[in-house]
Design a protein around this motif. Structure first.
Motif, PDB file in Angstrom:
ATOM      1  N   ALA A 235       0.815  -1.218   0.000  1.00 64.95           N
ATOM      2  CA  ALA A 235       0.000   0.000   0.000  1.00 64.95           C
ATOM      3  C   ALA A 235       0.851   1.273   0.000  1.00 64.95           C
ATOM      4  CB  ALA A 235      -0.936   0.011   1.206  1.00 64.95           C
ATOM      5  N   THR A 236       2.176   1.136  -0.007  1.00 62.83           N
ATOM      6  CA  THR A 236       3.050   2.313  -0.021  1.00 62.83           C
ATOM      7  C   THR A 236       2.858   3.072  -1.327  1.00 62.83           C
ATOM      8  OG1 THR A 236       4.736   1.163   1.307  1.00 62.83           O
ATOM      9  CG2 THR A 236       5.438   3.130   0.119  1.00 62.83           C
ATOM     10  N   THR A 237       2.658   4.388  -1.238  1.00 65.17           N
ATOM     11  CA  THR A 237       2.576   5.214  -2.445  1.00 65.17           C
ATOM     12  C   THR A 237       3.915   5.886  -2.677  1.00 65.17           C
ATOM     13  OG1 THR A 237       1.704   7.125  -1.236  1.00 65.17           O
ATOM     14  CG2 THR A 237       0.094   5.625  -2.251  1.00 65.17           C
ATOM     15  N   TRP A 238       4.285   5.976  -3.932  1.00 67.24           N
ATOM     16  CA  TRP A 238       5.572   6.545  -4.357  1.00 67.24           C
ATOM     17  C   TRP A 238       5.260   7.583  -5.417  1.00 67.24           C
ATOM     18  CZ3 TRP A 238      10.694   4.587  -3.320  1.00 67.24           C
ATOM     19  CH2 TRP A 238      11.702   5.151  -4.107  1.00 67.24           C
TER      20      TRP A 238
ATOM     21  N   GLY B  58       6.462  17.025 -13.893  1.00 68.91           N
ATOM     22  CA  GLY B  58       7.532  17.579 -14.710  1.00 68.91           C
ATOM     23  C   GLY B  58       8.730  16.664 -14.831  1.00 68.91           C
ATOM     24  N   PHE B  59       8.859  15.683 -13.929  1.00 72.53           N
ATOM     25  CA  PHE B  59       9.944  14.714 -13.985  1.00 72.53           C
ATOM     26  C   PHE B  59       9.586  13.672 -15.040  1.00 72.53           C
ATOM     27  CE2 PHE B  59      12.606  11.283 -12.070  1.00 72.53           C
ATOM     28  CZ  PHE B  59      13.802  11.984 -11.991  1.00 72.53           C
ATOM     29  N   PRO B  60      10.573  13.077 -15.738  1.00 71.01           N
ATOM     30  CA  PRO B  60      10.236  12.135 -16.803  1.00 71.01           C
ATOM     31  C   PRO B  60       9.343  10.959 -16.370  1.00 71.01           C
ATOM     32  CG  PRO B  60      12.534  12.767 -16.974  1.00 71.01           C
ATOM     33  CD  PRO B  60      12.013  13.355 -15.685  1.00 71.01           C
ATOM     34  N   TYR B  61       9.372  10.578 -15.103  1.00 70.74           N
ATOM     35  CA  TYR B  61       8.592   9.424 -14.637  1.00 70.74           C
ATOM     36  C   TYR B  61       7.490   9.862 -13.684  1.00 70.74           C
ATOM     37  CZ  TYR B  61      12.911   7.916 -16.611  1.00 70.74           C
ATOM     38  OH  TYR B  61      13.983   7.786 -17.476  1.00 70.74           O
ATOM     39  N   ALA B  62       6.988  11.079 -13.874  1.00 66.22           N
ATOM     40  CA  ALA B  62       5.983  11.668 -12.992  1.00 66.22           C
ATOM     41  C   ALA B  62       4.786  10.752 -12.816  1.00 66.22           C
ATOM     42  CB  ALA B  62       5.530  13.013 -13.546  1.00 66.22           C
ATOM     43  N   GLY B  63       4.276  10.731 -11.596  1.00 66.43           N
ATOM     44  CA  GLY B  63       3.092   9.951 -11.293  1.00 66.43           C
ATOM     45  C   GLY B  63       3.187   9.388  -9.895  1.00 66.43           C
TER      46      GLY B  63
ATOM     47  N   PHE C 104      12.273   2.485 -11.455  1.00 69.99           N
ATOM     48  CA  PHE C 104      13.637   1.967 -11.528  1.00 69.99           C
ATOM     49  C   PHE C 104      13.957   1.274 -12.847  1.00 69.99           C
ATOM     50  CE2 PHE C 104      12.964   2.338  -6.890  1.00 69.99           C
ATOM     51  CZ  PHE C 104      13.912   3.336  -6.675  1.00 69.99           C
ATOM     52  N   GLU C 105      13.038   0.517 -13.406  1.00 66.70           N
ATOM     53  CA  GLU C 105      13.301  -0.096 -14.711  1.00 66.70           C
ATOM     54  C   GLU C 105      13.387   0.962 -15.801  1.00 66.70           C
ATOM     55  OE1 GLU C 105      10.509  -3.293 -15.419  1.00 66.70           O
ATOM     56  OE2 GLU C 105      11.355  -4.493 -13.775  1.00 66.70           O
ATOM     57  N   ALA C 106      12.539   1.993 -15.713  1.00 65.40           N
ATOM     58  CA  ALA C 106      12.568   3.076 -16.702  1.00 65.40           C
ATOM     59  C   ALA C 106      13.885   3.843 -16.624  1.00 65.40           C
ATOM     60  CB  ALA C 106      11.382   4.010 -16.489  1.00 65.40           C
ATOM     61  N   ILE C 107      14.339   4.136 -15.411  1.00 67.41           N
ATOM     62  CA  ILE C 107      15.623   4.827 -15.242  1.00 67.41           C
ATOM     63  C   ILE C 107      16.748   3.973 -15.819  1.00 67.41           C
ATOM     64  CG2 ILE C 107      17.324   5.539 -13.508  1.00 67.41           C
ATOM     65  CD1 ILE C 107      14.894   6.515 -11.809  1.00 67.41           C
ATOM     66  N   GLY C 108      16.742   2.685 -15.511  1.00 69.69           N
ATOM     67  CA  GLY C 108      17.776   1.785 -16.016  1.00 69.69           C
ATOM     68  C   GLY C 108      17.790   1.696 -17.532  1.00 69.69           C
ATOM     69  N   ARG C 109      16.628   1.800 -18.129  1.00 69.09           N
ATOM     70  CA  ARG C 109      16.507   1.740 -19.593  1.00 69.09           C
ATOM     71  C   ARG C 109      17.019   3.029 -20.246  1.00 69.09           C
ATOM     72  NH1 ARG C 109      10.939   1.956 -19.992  1.00 69.09           N
ATOM     73  NH2 ARG C 109      11.173   4.205 -20.070  1.00 69.09           N
TER      74      ARG C 109
ATOM     75  N   GLN D 172       8.948  12.699  -4.107  1.00 66.96           N
ATOM     76  CA  GLN D 172      10.139  13.308  -4.692  1.00 66.96           C
ATOM     77  C   GLN D 172       9.863  14.789  -4.957  1.00 66.96           C
ATOM     78  OE1 GLN D 172      10.509  13.031  -8.915  1.00 66.96           O
ATOM     79  NE2 GLN D 172      12.548  12.142  -8.733  1.00 66.96           N
ATOM     80  N   ILE D 173      10.776  15.637  -4.523  1.00 70.16           N
ATOM     81  CA  ILE D 173      10.740  17.068  -4.843  1.00 70.16           C
ATOM     82  C   ILE D 173      12.064  17.348  -5.546  1.00 70.16           C
ATOM     83  CG2 ILE D 173      10.605  19.408  -3.901  1.00 70.16           C
ATOM     84  CD1 ILE D 173       9.226  18.015  -1.408  1.00 70.16           C
ATOM     85  N   VAL D 174      11.999  17.753  -6.818  1.00 72.31           N
ATOM     86  CA  VAL D 174      13.221  17.812  -7.626  1.00 72.31           C
ATOM     87  C   VAL D 174      13.185  18.984  -8.595  1.00 72.31           C
ATOM     88  CG1 VAL D 174      12.282  16.229  -9.377  1.00 72.31           C
ATOM     89  CG2 VAL D 174      14.760  16.410  -9.096  1.00 72.31           C
ATOM     90  N   ASP D 175      14.356  19.492  -8.907  1.00 71.13           N
ATOM     91  CA  ASP D 175      14.520  20.446  -9.992  1.00 71.13           C
ATOM     92  C   ASP D 175      14.537  19.631 -11.288  1.00 71.13           C
ATOM     93  OD1 ASP D 175      15.188  22.382 -11.826  1.00 71.13           O
ATOM     94  OD2 ASP D 175      17.139  22.855 -10.930  1.00 71.13           O
ATOM     95  N   SER D 176      13.378  19.480 -11.899  1.00 64.12           N
ATOM     96  CA  SER D 176      13.236  18.620 -13.080  1.00 64.12           C
ATOM     97  C   SER D 176      13.848  19.199 -14.343  1.00 64.12           C
ATOM     98  CB  SER D 176      11.752  18.338 -13.355  1.00 64.12           C
ATOM     99  OG  SER D 176      11.190  17.602 -12.314  1.00 64.12           O
ATOM    100  N   ALA D 177      14.031  20.510 -14.401  1.00 63.08           N
ATOM    101  CA  ALA D 177      14.485  21.152 -15.638  1.00 63.08           C
ATOM    102  C   ALA D 177      15.783  20.559 -16.182  1.00 63.08           C
ATOM    103  CB  ALA D 177      14.600  22.664 -15.456  1.00 63.08           C
TER     104      ALA D 177
END
Length: 131
Positions: free
Chosen positions: A29-32, A37-42, A55-60, A116-121
């Motif tokens: 039930a953990t939400t991530w 604005g980040f490439p894997y937003a959601g 993690f698989e998307a980042i690895g790809r 995640q809070i990130v400077d996506s630019a």
């Protein structure tokens, strides 16, 4: 283990490239949440969705993608990891550095959520052929 110890173990696993160790603190039930604005937003629920959509998307998509922890802040049932992402996009060959904070919230002794809070630019710019 205390919440800060659980998250320290997650980051130690990340440093080793140990994906099962990184996913270990996540329950079904953990939400991530990856930032807008980040490439894997959601928002993804449970370790399987996080593995597949993050993690698989980042690895790809990236070579040498890394989170370097600078500070780990213990606020009891909330733990904040502050650091830097770096990596080189496989499609463009462009590298980036971006500051990031991870907010981990615990409930009943377990990880309830990650945000995640990130400077996506700089990350997005590295994915584009022309910026």
């Amino acid at each position: 283990m205390s919440p800060v110890d659980v998250i320290r173990a997650h980051y130690d696993a990340s440093d080793r490239g140990d994906l099962p160790g990184m996913l270990a603190p996540l329950g079904p039930a953990t939400t991530w949440t990856e930032a807008a604005g980040f490439p894997y937003a959601g928002t993804y629920t449970g370790p399987d969705e996080v593995q597949r959509h993050v993690f698989e998307a980042i690895g790809r998509d990236w070579d040498g993608y890394r989170f370097t922890l600078a500070d780990l802040l213990d606020a009891g049932d909330t733990v904040v990891g502050v650091g830097t992402y770096t990596g080189t996009h496989r499609g463009t060959g462009k590298s980036f550095t971006a500051r990031v904070a991870h907010v981990w919230r615990f409930a009943a002794g377990a990880v309830a959520s990650f945000e995640q809070i990130v400077d996506s630019a700089p990350v997005v710019a590295a994915t584009r052929e022309h910026s």
